[in-house]
Design an enzyme around this catalytic site. Structure first.
Site, PDB file in Angstrom:
ATOM      1  N   LYS A   1       0.834  -1.206   0.000  1.00 37.93           N
ATOM      2  CA  LYS A   1       0.000   0.000   0.000  1.00 37.93           C
ATOM      3  C   LYS A   1       0.868   1.255   0.000  1.00 37.93           C
ATOM      4  O   LYS A   1       2.062   1.187   0.330  1.00 37.93           O
ATOM      5  CB  LYS A   1      -0.905  -0.025   1.230  1.00 37.93           C
ATOM      6  CG  LYS A   1      -0.144  -0.115   2.545  1.00 37.93           C
ATOM      7  CD  LYS A   1      -1.042  -0.561   3.692  1.00 37.93           C
ATOM      8  CE  LYS A   1      -0.235  -0.576   4.991  1.00 37.93           C
ATOM      9  NZ  LYS A   1      -0.996  -1.155   6.098  1.00 37.93           N
TER      10      LYS A   1
ATOM     11  N   TYR B   1      14.935  30.807   6.210  1.00 38.05           N
ATOM     12  CA  TYR B   1      13.767  31.492   6.783  1.00 38.05           C
ATOM     13  C   TYR B   1      13.986  31.814   8.255  1.00 38.05           C
ATOM     14  O   TYR B   1      14.516  30.999   9.003  1.00 38.05           O
ATOM     15  CB  TYR B   1      12.527  30.598   6.654  1.00 38.05           C
ATOM     16  CG  TYR B   1      11.913  30.626   5.269  1.00 38.05           C
ATOM     17  CD1 TYR B   1      11.437  31.814   4.722  1.00 38.05           C
ATOM     18  CD2 TYR B   1      11.799  29.459   4.530  1.00 38.05           C
ATOM     19  CE1 TYR B   1      10.865  31.829   3.451  1.00 38.05           C
ATOM     20  CE2 TYR B   1      11.233  29.460   3.271  1.00 38.05           C
ATOM     21  CZ  TYR B   1      10.766  30.656   2.730  1.00 38.05           C
ATOM     22  OH  TYR B   1      10.206  30.669   1.488  1.00 38.05           O
TER      23      TYR B   1
HETATM   24  C1  PLP Z   1      -0.133  -1.999   6.734  1.00 41.56           C
HETATM   25  C2  PLP Z   1      -0.653  -3.315   7.150  1.00 41.56           C
HETATM   26  C3  PLP Z   1       0.200  -4.412   7.280  1.00 41.56           C
HETATM   27  C4  PLP Z   1       1.719  -4.279   7.232  1.00 41.56           C
HETATM   28  O1  PLP Z   1       2.155  -3.779   8.484  1.00 41.56           O
HETATM   29  P1  PLP Z   1       3.698  -3.501   8.814  1.00 41.56           P
HETATM   30  O2  PLP Z   1       3.668  -3.029  10.231  1.00 41.56           O
HETATM   31  O3  PLP Z   1       4.147  -2.446   7.879  1.00 41.56           O
HETATM   32  O4  PLP Z   1       4.442  -4.767   8.638  1.00 41.56           O
HETATM   33  C5  PLP Z   1      -0.372  -5.638   7.522  1.00 41.56           C
HETATM   34  N1  PLP Z   1      -1.718  -5.776   7.676  1.00 41.56           N
HETATM   35  C6  PLP Z   1      -2.556  -4.731   7.590  1.00 41.56           C
HETATM   36  C7  PLP Z   1      -4.006  -4.945   7.773  1.00 41.56           C
HETATM   37  C8  PLP Z   1      -2.063  -3.468   7.343  1.00 41.56           C
HETATM   38  O5  PLP Z   1      -2.888  -2.432   7.294  1.00 41.56           O
END
Ligand code: PLP
Length: 350
Positions: free
Chosen positions: A41, A251
């Site tokens: 994702k 800045y």
């Molecule tokens: C993002 C996510 C993962 C991966 O988690 P990590 O902590 O990055 O390993 C796994 N399962 C779900 C449902 C997630 O949202």
């Protein structure tokens, strides 16, 4: 398009080998009956699916998890022979239609989503059970709902809220997951993210879903030294100038030279994910030289002290990006450091 776009002044080198090695390490933590998936994702946590998916496929990953339907087309370009799933499930009939057209499996998260999925034609899906995080997923009481019982469930899953801590919540979530999963009739079960993998075999089930550790994050100490850095960002110098004592920089003039110095303005700012929190006591590197950041981070630029370094206006400087270390220093999470990396980097593998 008038002419060819020149290379960007920001480069994000992805070490494909390290990414594949991290997946193999995570795969080796669980028994051979347990498949190891990959959370991709948010454009593979900011690294880019174009580089990440082929590397993960080559290592052996076959189950990929996205959050949004909008992330599907880019992932599909690379994901042949694998199964994509969307964690946010189906919120609207249009999403259910798109899921069916693309053969991407939705993770059903509520009784309403279950009914919507069935009404739109049904078919295989995953199911998320909320076992104590109170974020996404059906409750224990929903398990017996006819809309849930009517589903054709590939994987029933849950997500751990505290896997990166030695918390009693982990044991409680595991027990609740076991209990709920019994009654949903899924073909497989999945509970662990990266940190969950390190909680032991009880947490592995049929499929794990690591994300951050694939990309060089070490959410728990036990992963330090096992997980290799994957992302190497670099930024080019645009201009070099001399400073006299009393000259201030950036800045709000928060930094003032006390002696004659040389300063380089670098094409890197908070719009690229280099947030102001990283500027405080931060450095860049040129070879073995350490270049302290001077003053505030701007949207598109930072200024570094190059008095003692032999640099010129075309040079690229490397941005320290050891995630556990940078996280400890900045107070930003390892996840945040990666996912805010901007769209102006040329993402390359090597
Ligand atoms: C993002 C996510 C993962 C991966 O988690 P990590 O902590 O990055 O390993 C796994 N399962 C779900 C449902 C997630 O949202």
């Amino acid at each position: 398009m008038p002419g060819e776009l020149p290379p960007a002044s920001l480069r994000l080198r992805i070490d494909r080998q390290a990414l594949a090695d991290n997946w193999r390490y995570l795969d080796s933590v669980s028994a051979s009956e347990t498949a190891t998936g990959a959370a991709i994702k948010a454009n593979a946590y900011g690294l880019g699916v174009d580089v990440a998916i082929p590397a993960l496929l080559e290592a052996g990953a076959r189950d990929f998890f996205l959050a949004h339907w909008g992330e599907v087309p880019a992932a599909l370009e690379h994901a042949e022979g694998s199964q994509l799933s969307v964690l946010h499930g189906v919120r609207t009939p249009a999403e259910a239609h798109f899921a069916r057209e693309t053969s991407v499996l939705p993770v059903i998260n509520s009784v309403r989503q279950a009914a919507l999925w069935s009404q739109s034609g049904g078919g295989a899906c995953h199911l998320m059970i909320d076992t104590g995080m109170n974020r996404l997923g059906i409750t224990a009481a929903d398990v017996s709902d006819p809309a849930i019982q009517a589903l054709d469930i590939e994987i029933a899953m849950s997500h751990l809220a505290c896997a990166d801590e030695a918390s009693p919540n982990n044991v409680a979530q595991l027990a609740r997951f076991r209990e709920c999963a019994q009654s949903v009739g899924a073909r497989g079960l999945s509970l662990s993210n990266s940190a969950g993998l390190m909680l032991g075999p009880d947490y592995h089930f049929d499929l794990t879903r690591p994300g951050i550790a694939l990309y060089g994050g070490a959410p728990v100490k036990a992963m330090r030294g096992k997980i290799a850095q994957v992302a190497y960002p670099e930024a080019a110098i645009i201009q070099i100038r001399d400073l006299s004592p009393g000259d201030s920089v950036g800045y709000n003039a928060t930094w003032t030279a006390e002696r004659p110095m040389r300063a380089a303005t670098v094409s890197l700012g908070y719009a690229d994910g280099f947030l102001r929190a990283l500027g405080r006591d931060g450095v860049l590197h040129h070879g073995d030289d350490t270049l302290p950041i001077l003053g505030k981070v701007s949207m598109d630029m930072i200024i570094v002290d190059v008095t003692n370094s032999d640099v010129s206006e075309r040079d690229f400087l490397s941005i320290p990006f050891d995630l556990p270390e940078l996280s400890a220093r900045s107070g930003l999470s390892q996840y945040e450091l990666l996912t805010v990396l901007g769209g102006r980097f040329d993402r390359t593998d090597g």
